[in-house]
Design a protein around this motif. Structure first.
Motif, PDB file in Angstrom:
ATOM      1  N   ARG A  84       6.162   6.480 -28.080  1.00 37.89           N
ATOM      2  CA  ARG A  84       4.927   5.565 -28.608  1.00 37.89           C
ATOM      3  C   ARG A  84       5.960   4.728 -29.565  1.00 37.89           C
ATOM      4  O   ARG A  84       6.785   5.260 -30.526  1.00 37.89           O
ATOM      5  CB  ARG A  84       3.738   5.930 -29.011  1.00 37.89           C
ATOM      6  N   ASP A  85       5.301   3.445 -29.858  1.00 39.52           N
ATOM      7  CA  ASP A  85       5.710   2.559 -30.925  1.00 39.52           C
ATOM      8  C   ASP A  85       4.667   2.943 -32.265  1.00 39.52           C
ATOM      9  O   ASP A  85       3.632   3.864 -31.698  1.00 39.52           O
ATOM     10  CB  ASP A  85       5.930   1.350 -30.450  1.00 39.52           C
TER      11      ASP A  85
ATOM     12  N   SER B  63       2.450   1.473 -33.192  1.00 43.84           N
ATOM     13  CA  SER B  63       1.044   0.874 -32.730  1.00 43.84           C
ATOM     14  C   SER B  63       0.379   2.117 -31.769  1.00 43.84           C
ATOM     15  O   SER B  63      -0.761   1.808 -31.577  1.00 43.84           O
ATOM     16  CB  SER B  63       0.889  -0.442 -32.495  1.00 43.84           C
ATOM     17  N   GLY B  64       1.120   2.967 -31.196  1.00 41.48           N
ATOM     18  CA  GLY B  64       0.693   3.939 -30.290  1.00 41.48           C
ATOM     19  C   GLY B  64       0.670   3.561 -28.751  1.00 41.48           C
ATOM     20  O   GLY B  64       0.459   4.212 -28.045  1.00 41.48           O
ATOM     21  N   THR B  65       1.420   2.341 -28.377  1.00 36.99           N
ATOM     22  CA  THR B  65       1.747   2.130 -27.325  1.00 36.99           C
ATOM     23  C   THR B  65       2.789   2.803 -26.531  1.00 36.99           C
ATOM     24  O   THR B  65       3.884   2.883 -27.147  1.00 36.99           O
ATOM     25  CB  THR B  65       2.063   0.387 -27.312  1.00 36.99           C
ATOM     26  N   PHE B  66       2.741   2.985 -25.288  1.00 37.56           N
ATOM     27  CA  PHE B  66       3.643   3.847 -24.607  1.00 37.56           C
ATOM     28  C   PHE B  66       4.797   3.143 -24.474  1.00 37.56           C
ATOM     29  O   PHE B  66       4.815   1.951 -24.104  1.00 37.56           O
ATOM     30  CB  PHE B  66       2.865   4.652 -23.501  1.00 37.56           C
ATOM     31  N   TYR B  67       5.985   3.660 -24.087  1.00 36.99           N
ATOM     32  CA  TYR B  67       7.277   2.972 -23.844  1.00 36.99           C
ATOM     33  C   TYR B  67       7.159   2.461 -22.183  1.00 36.99           C
ATOM     34  O   TYR B  67       6.972   3.272 -21.397  1.00 36.99           O
ATOM     35  CB  TYR B  67       8.646   3.769 -23.916  1.00 36.99           C
TER      36      TYR B  67
ATOM     37  N   GLU C  33      14.997   3.734 -28.853  1.00 37.73           N
ATOM     38  CA  GLU C  33      15.098   4.084 -30.206  1.00 37.73           C
ATOM     39  C   GLU C  33      14.631   2.811 -30.869  1.00 37.73           C
ATOM     40  O   GLU C  33      13.871   3.278 -31.941  1.00 37.73           O
ATOM     41  CB  GLU C  33      16.432   4.477 -30.658  1.00 37.73           C
ATOM     42  N   GLN C  34      14.829   1.744 -30.502  1.00 36.03           N
ATOM     43  CA  GLN C  34      14.325   0.484 -31.127  1.00 36.03           C
ATOM     44  C   GLN C  34      12.869   0.460 -31.076  1.00 36.03           C
ATOM     45  O   GLN C  34      12.206  -0.056 -31.960  1.00 36.03           O
ATOM     46  CB  GLN C  34      14.991  -0.730 -30.617  1.00 36.03           C
TER      47      GLN C  34
END
Length: 375
Positions: free
Chosen positions: A313-314, A316-320, A346-347
């Motif tokens: 996740r980023d 904000s909680g969004t999945f890759y 990683e980014q």
């Protein structure tokens, strides 16, 4: 045990070069001297140099710390000779304090370097163990060249709960990617059981279902053993592929992420139908595991991964969004896809990766050259 060092050595990542050490010594000494002259307190400021060797001991080599200690003591003594303190006792106290603290700095540097070397030896042993258990990329068979990456979340362990294998067999190429429930040493133990079972069954069993049955039994035996010690029983998601000379490949999906295809005809996840239960849980379903065929033409590429990639996740909680990114990478050479995915991952996560990550890039050979020839 003695410590031998190259005078030009740099410590582990984040260490100091001799140029930096010399800059600190000369720069700080000059700054204190100029400040002391300006304030008419040369002797009062020179003893502050005594704190420079402990700073260098935390990042530099033993020899750098020793040089800094000798430099500091000589500068302090020279300053006291030029501008002595009011009495001999005060002068002796400053010198004794400087010698004691700087001596302790050298001792601390020796201990730190020894600890770092021990850690380095342990990591080297772990890396050697990993190479024996998980073969390094690329892997090759008559039908495939397999590139990829393997990154355990616990970096010091070098091995995690994700495992993979791609091997030639009398029945064509057989590929495994698996992810053990949980983390830590118990998960690694279960992963090894599955991997060893696959290597035996892939060579011995003529059908893919028989290979998966062997993997199921290995997980059941492992769980039966660990139950006697009070450890948690685990299940294993796995994707097993059989790839022969035909352009149609076979797959059995045991609760794992389906493969992604990258080709000129299209890019996206391959639909293998409803996944069966993970390894270790087959008794919960009356339906046997079945083989699903799918098209895998020559000179095309498959991407297999574990949920350490798709569930990243980023902030904000969004999945890759792996599937959304693949179309931009389908023209890359197969050897470059895995590092590109990992760099992008990683980014996306801002460096905060919290699970083991395994990714296989299977490129279908356009012909059947010697498997030892890897492009």
């Amino acid at each position: 045990m003695g410590i031998s060092e190259d005078p030009n050595a740099v410590t582990r990542e984040g260490g100091l070069t001799w140029r930096v050490v010399a800059g600190w010594l000369v720069g700080i000494t000059a700054a204190l001297a100029v400040t002391g002259v300006a304030l008419d307190r040369e002797t009062g400021l020179a003893p502050f140099l005594v704190f420079l060797p402990p700073l260098i001991a935390g990042r530099g080599t033993v020899r750098q710390t020793a040089v800094a200690s000798v430099w500091t003591i000589l500068v302090i003594i020279g300053s006291l000779i030029r501008s002595p303190l009011p009495n001999a006792a005060a002068t002796a106290s400053v010198i004794i304090f400087a010698v004691a603290l700087d001596g302790l700095s050298v001792v601390q540097a020796v201990r730190r370097v020894r600890q770092e070397r021990e850690i380095s030896r342990l990591r080297s042993a772990a890396a050697a163990l990993q190479r024996q258990i998980l073969r390094p990329f690329p892997l090759a068979t008559a039908e495939l060249v397999v590139h990829g990456l393997y990154e355990p979340v616990e970096e010091d362990s070098m091995v995690g709960g994700d495992v993979y294998e791609a091997m030639p067999t009398p029945y064509g190429s057989r590929v495994l990617i698996a992810d053990v429930q949980g983390k830590g040493l118990p998960a690694i133990s279960a992963a090894f059981a599955v991997l060893n079972s696959f290597r035996e069954a892939a060579l011995a069993e003529p059908t893919l279902t028989a290979v998966v049955d062997a993997l199921e039994n290995s997980v059941l035996r492992h769980n039966s053993f660990v139950a006697q010690t009070g450890e948690e029983q685990r299940f294993v998601t796995a994707l097993i592929l059989g790839i022969g000379s035909e352009t149609t490949a076979q797959a059995i999906n045991c609760g794992h992420i389906p493969p992604y295809q990258l080709s000129e005809q299209g890019t996206g996840q391959i639909h293998l139908g409803e996944a069966s239960l993970p390894l270790g849980l087959a008794s919960l379903s009356p339906e046997p595991r079945t083989v699903t065929p799918f098209n895998f033409p020559t000179d095309s590429t498959l991407l297999l991964c574990t949920d350490g990639i798709t569930e990243t996740r980023d902030p904000s909680g969004t999945f890759y969004p792996l599937e959304d990114r693949l179309s931009a990478w389908k023209h890359l050479p197969p050897a470059e896809i895995a590092p590109t995915v990992h760099h992008d991952l990683e980014q996306f996560a801002h460096g905060k990766l919290t699970d083991d990550r395994a990714l296989l890039v299977l490129h279908r050979r356009p012909s059947s050259p010697d498997a030892s020839s890897i492009p």
